[in-house]
Design an enzyme around this catalytic site. Sequence first.
Site, PDB file in Angstrom:
ATOM      1  N   GLY A  73       0.807  -1.217   0.000  1.00  0.00           N
ATOM      2  CA  GLY A  73       0.000   0.000   0.000  1.00  0.00           C
ATOM      3  C   GLY A  73       0.841   1.268   0.000  1.00  0.00           C
ATOM      4  CB  THR A  74       3.951   2.195   1.799  1.00  0.00           C
ATOM      5  OG1 THR A  74       3.403   1.853   3.077  1.00  0.00           O
ATOM      6  CG2 THR A  74       4.848   3.400   1.933  1.00  0.00           C
ATOM      7  CB  THR A 239      12.311  -9.608 -11.061  1.00  0.00           C
ATOM      8  OG1 THR A 239      13.341  -9.372 -12.022  1.00  0.00           O
ATOM      9  CG2 THR A 239      11.764 -11.020 -11.234  1.00  0.00           C
ATOM     10  CB  CYS A 329       3.915   3.477  10.951  1.00  0.00           C
ATOM     11  SG  CYS A 329       2.967   2.819   9.622  1.00  0.00           S
TER      12      CYS A 329
HETATM   13  N1  PLP Z   1      -2.737   2.516   4.060  1.00  0.00           N
HETATM   14  C1  PLP Z   1      -3.383   2.091   5.148  1.00  0.00           C
HETATM   15  C2  PLP Z   1      -4.742   2.612   5.432  1.00  0.00           C
HETATM   16  C3  PLP Z   1      -2.789   1.163   5.998  1.00  0.00           C
HETATM   17  O1  PLP Z   1      -3.437   0.738   7.081  1.00  0.00           O
HETATM   18  C4  PLP Z   1      -1.487   0.696   5.683  1.00  0.00           C
HETATM   19  C5  PLP Z   1      -0.789  -0.214   6.605  1.00  0.00           C
HETATM   20  O2  PLP Z   1      -0.828  -0.052   7.815  1.00  0.00           O
HETATM   21  C6  PLP Z   1      -0.871   1.153   4.513  1.00  0.00           C
HETATM   22  C7  PLP Z   1      -1.522   2.071   3.728  1.00  0.00           C
HETATM   23  C8  PLP Z   1       0.486   0.668   4.114  1.00  0.00           C
HETATM   24  O3  PLP Z   1       0.407  -0.612   3.546  1.00  0.00           O
HETATM   25  P1  PLP Z   1       1.724  -1.526   3.382  1.00  0.00           P
HETATM   26  O4  PLP Z   1       2.007  -2.100   4.723  1.00  0.00           O
HETATM   27  O5  PLP Z   1       1.329  -2.560   2.398  1.00  0.00           O
HETATM   28  O6  PLP Z   1       2.798  -0.655   2.865  1.00  0.00           O
END
Ligand code: PLP
Length: 384
Positions: A73-74, A239, A329
């Site tokens: 997600g990040t 990759t 985090c």
């Molecule tokens: N966005 C939200 C709402 C999340 O809760 C998180 C993870 O805590 C992320 C983004 C980040 O995802 P990833 O851990 O896959 O980088």
Amino acid sequence: MRNRPIYLDHAASTFVPGPVLDEVMEALRRSQGNPSSIHGEGRKVRVMLEAARRKVAGLLHASPSEIVFTSGGTEANNAVLWSCYRDYGIKTFISSELEHPSVIKPLESLKRRDGAVVAYVRTDRQGHIDLNHLEELLHRHDRALVSLMHANNEIGTLLPVKDVSALCRKTGALFHSDTVQTIGKYHVDLSLDVFDFAVASGHKFHGPKGAGFLFVRHGLPLQPFIEGGSQERGMRAGTENLAGIVGLSAALAYCYADIEASQRHIADLKNHLVNRLKEVFPAVVFNGDITGRSAYSILNFSLPVRIDTAILLSRLDMEGICVSSGSACSSGSVKGSKVLAALGVSTDTPSLRVSFSRQNTKTEIDQFVQVLQGIVHDQFAQIP
Ligand code: PLP
């Protein structure tokens, strides 16, 4: 210490169930080749990769060409924001202070380093955005990108995505939603023309860590955001994490196979926890909109006692109970939650986030509340 921890931190990460693990192991066993190689072993891996893409796209009613696999997600959130600034000439971003750091941080960098305008829409005490204010901001700023998360990862408040999207369509803005906490937990139909960009992270819905994807609505081609190879149609070089991607697609299928039953079970657990907490701590305060538009999978509450959050979390951990004080985090360092601060929640008393999965039971919830009660009792017994 109990034999098996009581794990109530599924918004941070989840277990990988047996059937998903089997597919991951099979992918690892069969993927000696590189999916970009033209020989037979490479082609075999490419077939697996594209099958995973079709599976993900099918479950979410998207076209396979709209799915770009990422590390999670990040990365996907960063890619959207930076690419929109660079490739679409978007200079104004409308977001909220309640977003995940993977949205807030790049926005702040875009503002500081590149002079982008970042406007934050007002939110109420439960974390709902003020739609009138959003409309006002949209009328004030031309060609904006709206970035608002679907479910808040700390308090669970849900965004009315169709209303936000309608406002964006009316004013010509693009709509990006961080859907990390809803994909795999709700039916999401990406063909409905609600989102321009949406993101997902496999480990939030029982896939392996390190694989996610970005949905880019057809007709909005991004330029490469990682360069150096032609993978992911040239947009994201490197990759592919084949086993992670296969695991992600298997996990999504696992979640959607009986999603209604999971939703009912987890909503019931959440309700049970609310009732037990009210019985044991009558002055407990629930953060977010627990009786209204809220994700069934997350509950955030503040205890009416003065105990340091870090001490409370470590006492729970010693008892084999995994919960969090907010986003993963920030929980490593147990800093105060920025989301709760923005909502005006007092930091004098501890707040906990509990996030459930289909494997949790009412017995676990009862044990959690019992342990919590014991810790609070001990703490006060120590005061002379
Ligand atoms: N966005 C939200 C709402 C999340 O809760 C998180 C993870 O805590 C992320 C983004 C980040 O995802 P990833 O851990 O896959 O980088």
